[in-house]
Design an enzyme around this catalytic site. Structure first.
Site, short mmCIF file in Angstrom:
data_model
loop_
_atom_site.label_atom_id
_atom_site.label_comp_id
_atom_site.label_asym_id
_atom_site.label_seq_id
_atom_site.Cartn_x
_atom_site.Cartn_y
_atom_site.Cartn_z
N GLU A 240 0.87 -1.18 0.00
CA GLU A 240 0.00 0.00 0.00
C GLU A 240 0.91 1.22 0.00
O GLU A 240 1.51 1.55 1.02
CB GLU A 240 -0.92 -0.01 1.23
CG GLU A 240 -1.90 -1.15 1.26
CD GLU A 240 -2.87 -1.12 0.08
OE1 GLU A 240 -3.15 -0.01 -0.43
OE2 GLU A 240 -3.32 -2.19 -0.34
N CYS A 274 -2.24 9.20 2.39
CA CYS A 274 -1.92 8.71 1.05
C CYS A 274 -3.02 9.05 0.06
O CYS A 274 -2.79 9.10 -1.15
CB CYS A 274 -1.66 7.21 1.08
SG CYS A 274 -3.01 6.23 1.77
#
Length: 518
Positions: A240, A274
């Site tokens: 990720e 993010c």
């Protein structure tokens, strides 16, 4: 270990918002890595044999403990990261609690053996899929949401029957200590979930320790290093990684909602997300009015550490430097700051606070539009057509999340389908990550693999396809000898797979093949 060695392994932790000493923590020595893996492998045999209901009982115990100690947990997150209390609660603690409840409700169905169809040409056989734990899982977690981004993959791996070695970020080491307390409160054995405290050198040593699976959340650069090392042993990974997420606002959008969404999407957690809004594209007819409202609302935000503050501090000094360089370059190339102050005026000695910035007159080639910023900066660009903005949004090495804003849901859905992104939100921002029914992951350099949802639990398993036969027949139709098999096999294929199924011909051909195998 000598007293000097112990002292060398001791580190101090300072609150990033106040620069005050909070606590100390001990590094895990690199020579401990083999022992961690040995203990994890020994514990795997007993842990994987525990019934799933018993493992889920520990998850429930953890959930109830978190609810009972809600304030203390949120305070630990705020102290570690510089977040304001509301964000610590809503973005770190609440998603974790909800994820645990989701596992309690859905893990049995996701992980149970399930039947699969069997083709008619394999008549008499049965097919099913089993999900079995992989073994020892290495989780390396980040500092921006250090509690939920550590424990959601860790608990998913544990529920699936794996043992776990977790290396939390050295930037927020107190969360690692908190997770140890949570583990003990839930009754999870220490060898089943081990916490390794340290920096990048420890992460590299753990990656080389030959785990059975690696789950990493962090930067693209580190993710590529982990992937390269894992490839040497063909260790499966979920990565990720970063994002440069676009927000597209059409002229028919609810302007006030879009303004508020842009502000929160860009500045929550000081932009250290993010999935932050890092590129804002606004259709030209509403561009000036939108920017005006954006500036007005951004200036209303309150920075601080108290319960009524909107924005806390940055968490990592190194990230302040990244933001400084990107903003400085943009200003040097002609961009203008409408809120906030130039990087040379930032004062971060007493706390890592950066005033939220709205940037205009930016161009696509600037670093601020190409590289992940991970800070409270919102660059805004006008656009004229749908095709133009789709091209601009897709012109990025990243593809984690995006949002489309329009009252025309048909157009919003059409644009969403054209975006190369692992997640897309319509008339909202960021939120797919907290819907645990949805798989979460990125496209392009934003990562590999998915977690959350059924696919998330199953990613921590070896997926085994099984077919069974009664075993009564001596031979199969495709086994030796081949004499006399070609003609009935050809008739079977033609009768079953042609433009129209010839059931009479199929049954006759199949019967002849069955006779031939007796």
């Amino acid at each position: 270990m000598s007293d000097d060695s112990k002292t060398e392994q001791l580190r101090e932790f300072f609150n990033p918002a106040t620069n005050q000493l909070v606590d100390t923590w001990h590094l895990t020595p690199l020579d401990e890595v083999p022992r961690l893996y040995e203990q994890a492998r020994m514990a795997f045999h007993s842990w994987s044999a525990i019934p799933l209901t018993e493992r889920l009982g520990m998850m429930r115990q953890l959930r109830l403990y978190l609810v009972e100690h809600l304030d203390a947990t949120a305070d630990a997150v705020a102290q570690s990261t510089g977040k304001v209390p509301v964000e610590a609660l809503t973005s770190d603690v609440l998603p974790l609690i909800d994820a645990i409840l989701h596992m309690e409700k859905h893990a049995k169905r996701a992980l149970r053996k399930r039947r699969a169809p069997t083709p008619l040409v394999l008549f008499g056989k049965r097919s099913y899929i089993e999900y079995k734990p992989r073994g020892v899982v290495l989780c390396i977690s980040p500092w921006n949401y250090p509690l939920q981004l550590s424990l959601i993959p860790v608990l998913s791996a544990l529920v699936a029957g794996n043992t776990v070695i977790l290396k939390p970020s050295e930037v927020t080491p107190l969360i690692g200590k908190l997770i140890e307390r949570l583990r003990d409160a839930a009754g999870i054995p220490k060898d089943v979930l081990q916490i390794a405290h340290g920096a990048g050198d420890l992460g590299a040593a753990l990656t080389k320790g030959n785990p059975d699976f690696i789950f990493f959340t962090g930067s693209v650069r580190t993710g590529k290093l982990i992937q390269a090392e894992a490839a040497k042993q063909l260790i499966p990974t979920t990565l990720e990684l970063g994002g440069k997420d676009p927000m597209i606002v059409f002229s028919d959008a609810n302007l006030e909602r879009a303004v508020q969404g842009a502000i929160w999407g860009a500045f929550t957690n000081s932009g250290q997300v993010c999935m932050s809004v890092e590129r804002l594209y606004v259709e030209r007819p509403i561009y000036d009015r939108f920017v005006q409202r954006l500036v007005e609302e951004t200036k209303r935000l309150r920075q601080g550490t108290g319960p009524d503050a909107d924005i806390g501090s940055m968490t990592a000094k190194m990230q302040v430097d990244v933001v400084r360089e990107q903003v400085r370059e943009a200003l040097d190339k002609g961009a203008r700051l409408l809120t906030g102050s130039p990087p040379d005026e930032w004062q971060t000695d007493q706390g890592l606070f950066i005033t939220p910035m709205v940037l205009v007159d930016v161009t696509p080639e600037m670093s601020i539009m190409q590289e992940e910023t991970f800070g409270p900066v919102l660059p805004v660009i006008p656009f004229d057509t749908e095709d133009e903005v789709v091209q601009l949004a897709n012109d990025s090495p990243y593809g984690l999340n995006a949002s489309v804003w329009s009252k025309s849901l048909a157009r919003a859905r059409r644009v969403a389908s054209r975006l190369v992104s692992g997640n897309v939100v319509i008339n909202d921002v960021i939120i797919t990550v907290v819907n645990h029914h949805l798989p979460f992951g990125g496209a392009k350099q934003s990562g590999l693999g998915k977690y959350h949802g059924e696919v998330g639990l199953r990613s921590f398993c070896v997926e085994t396809a099984v077919m069974k036969d009664s075993g009564r027949q001596v031979r199969e139709v495709a086994w030796y000898p081949y004499a006399g098999r070609y003609e009935p096999l050809a008739k079977l294929i033609k009768s079953f797979y042609g433009t129209k199924t010839d059931w009479v011909g199929f049954i006759k051909a199949y019967t002849n093949l069955l006779k031939g195998r007796k």
